[in-house]
Write a protein that holds these residues in place. Structure first.
Motif, short mmCIF file in Angstrom:
data_model
loop_
_atom_site.label_atom_id
_atom_site.label_comp_id
_atom_site.label_asym_id
_atom_site.label_seq_id
_atom_site.Cartn_x
_atom_site.Cartn_y
_atom_site.Cartn_z
N SER A 61 0.81 -1.23 0.09
CA SER A 61 0.06 -0.04 -0.03
C SER A 61 0.87 1.33 0.18
O SER A 61 0.39 2.33 0.30
CB SER A 61 -0.89 -0.20 1.40
N ALA A 90 -4.83 3.87 -2.90
CA ALA A 90 -6.33 3.96 -3.14
C ALA A 90 -6.88 2.43 -3.51
O ALA A 90 -7.68 1.78 -3.30
CB ALA A 90 -6.86 4.84 -4.08
N LEU A 91 -5.94 1.96 -4.74
CA LEU A 91 -6.35 0.69 -5.26
C LEU A 91 -5.98 -0.31 -4.24
O LEU A 91 -7.05 -1.38 -3.93
CB LEU A 91 -5.54 0.37 -6.51
N ALA A 93 -6.43 -0.30 -0.82
CA ALA A 93 -7.63 -0.25 0.18
C ALA A 93 -8.80 -0.71 -0.46
O ALA A 93 -9.62 -1.70 0.18
CB ALA A 93 -7.63 1.15 0.58
N HIS A 94 -9.00 -0.54 -1.63
CA HIS A 94 -10.33 -1.11 -2.41
C HIS A 94 -10.17 -2.83 -2.38
O HIS A 94 -11.10 -3.43 -2.22
CB HIS A 94 -10.48 -0.50 -3.92
N LEU A 95 -8.84 -3.28 -2.91
CA LEU A 95 -8.71 -4.58 -3.01
C LEU A 95 -8.70 -5.37 -1.60
O LEU A 95 -9.52 -6.33 -1.61
CB LEU A 95 -6.96 -4.69 -3.45
N LYS A 96 -8.36 -4.67 -0.62
CA LYS A 96 -8.68 -4.99 0.84
C LYS A 96 -10.11 -5.20 1.07
O LYS A 96 -10.47 -6.06 1.49
CB LYS A 96 -8.17 -4.16 1.88
N THR A 97 -10.88 -4.36 0.78
CA THR A 97 -12.34 -4.06 0.91
C THR A 97 -12.93 -5.24 0.10
O THR A 97 -14.07 -5.98 0.61
CB THR A 97 -12.91 -2.79 0.55
N LEU A 98 -12.57 -5.62 -1.26
CA LEU A 98 -13.26 -6.67 -2.03
C LEU A 98 -13.00 -7.84 -1.24
O LEU A 98 -14.00 -8.81 -1.42
CB LEU A 98 -12.73 -6.72 -3.21
N GLN A 101 -15.15 -8.26 2.15
CA GLN A 101 -16.38 -8.50 1.70
C GLN A 101 -16.93 -9.91 1.08
O GLN A 101 -17.98 -10.52 1.29
CB GLN A 101 -16.81 -7.60 0.39
N LEU A 157 -12.45 -5.96 -10.39
CA LEU A 157 -11.46 -5.06 -10.78
C LEU A 157 -11.07 -4.93 -12.54
O LEU A 157 -10.96 -3.82 -12.72
CB LEU A 157 -10.07 -5.24 -10.01
N ASP A 160 -12.86 -2.06 -14.06
CA ASP A 160 -12.12 -0.90 -14.10
C ASP A 160 -10.74 -0.84 -14.98
O ASP A 160 -10.16 0.09 -14.53
CB ASP A 160 -11.94 -0.49 -12.56
#
Length: 279
Positions: A61, A90-91, A93-98, A101, A157, A160
């Motif tokens: 990160s 930012a990517l 953090a988004h990867l971690k969220t995915l 989830q 991903l 995007d």
């Protein structure tokens, strides 16, 4: 409209040798240099390297991760390689969220750099070092099904225009590289099985999943992979081939089509057959 990026499994060669123009890597060098011409440039890259394992799925990160020269015994220039590509917090953090989830434990690592499974192939593919990258670890225990699940969790991903790149080797028995001139029957048998498993449009997604989960039952499996860390980046790419957002809600036919890979490299590295596959 955003571009859908592929998920691609590649062999990354032996240490820094592809960047040293080692003769046994000539086919691979040519393939990696030409590969980006086959699809639009991605906006970012998530790379899963065989050379990073953690207790939970871990993501670089930092804004500008340093390089890790995680090899030894090579010429001095091997330790002066530079690949000053930006990270993408930012990517990450988004990867971690995915992942979370999907019920997969994940964490960020702002200190960890990029290992040679990342910077060696990307130096050949994108020498300008301008496309932001994050690296995603394997998970200790090396469960095939868990790594397929990781791929499914991050598949969206691709919508995007994020390239998912698995960096490993379809053959990785260090003691067998360069051994003798006779054909390696186990190498050939495993490659044939792997290519058919991933590319045969006549077999459904469930069959492919079961076969890759039980890859150790394949002919020549233990010879080609005494330890499976170089194979599992393929499982992540396979999962990303028909995970969330690809075929969801469209029925089995869509899943079967999107789980079928294209063979994009069927060559020889250091005297052994190896493959690259694209979903």
């Amino acid at each position: 409209m955003n571009q859908n990026a592929p998920a691609i499994f590649i062999p990354h060669g032996g240490g820094p040798l592809p960047l040293l123009d080692e003769p046994g890597h000539r086919e691979l060098i040519g393939f990696l240099k030409a590969l980006p011409q086959s699809f639009p440039a991605p906006d970012a890259i998530v790379i899963i390297s065989a050379h990073w394992e953690e207790d939970v799925a871990t993501i670089t990160s930092a804004e500008a991760p340093e390089l890790i020269y995680d090899y030894s015994g090579f010429p001095p220039e091997s330790y002066r390689i530079l690949y000053p590509v930006p990270g993408h917090p930012a990517l990450a953090a988004h990867l971690k969220t995915l992942l979370e989830q999907a019920g997969i434990d994940a964490r960020l690592d702002a200190k960890r750099g990029f290992d040679h499974g990342m910077f060696v192939p990307l130096t050949l593919m994108y020498p300008e070092a301008q496309i932001p990258c994050v690296q995603l670890s394997l998970v200790k225990g090396l469960s095939p099904s868990q790594h397929i699940a990781i791929g499914k969790a991050i598949a969206e991903l691709r919508h995007d225009n994020v390239l998912i790149l698995g960096s490993g080797f379809s053959f990785h028995n260090l003691r067998a590289f360069g051994r003798g001139s006779e054909p390696d029957r186990d190498n050939l048998a495993f490659e044939a099985w792997l290519i058919d498993t991933c590319t045969n449009a006549a077999t459904d997604a469930g069959h492919k999943t079961r076969a890759l989960t039980n890859w150790q039952q394949a002919p020549g499996a233990h010879h080609c992979h005494p330890r499976e860390e170089h194979l599992l980046p393929l499982h992540v790419c396979f999962g990303a081939g028909f995970g969330v957002g690809f075929g969801a809600g469209l029925g089995a036919d869509a899943d079967n089509e999107s789980s079928t890979a294209q063979l994009i490299f069927d060559g020889t590295v250091l005297g052994k057959k190896t493959a690259a596959l694209r979903w």
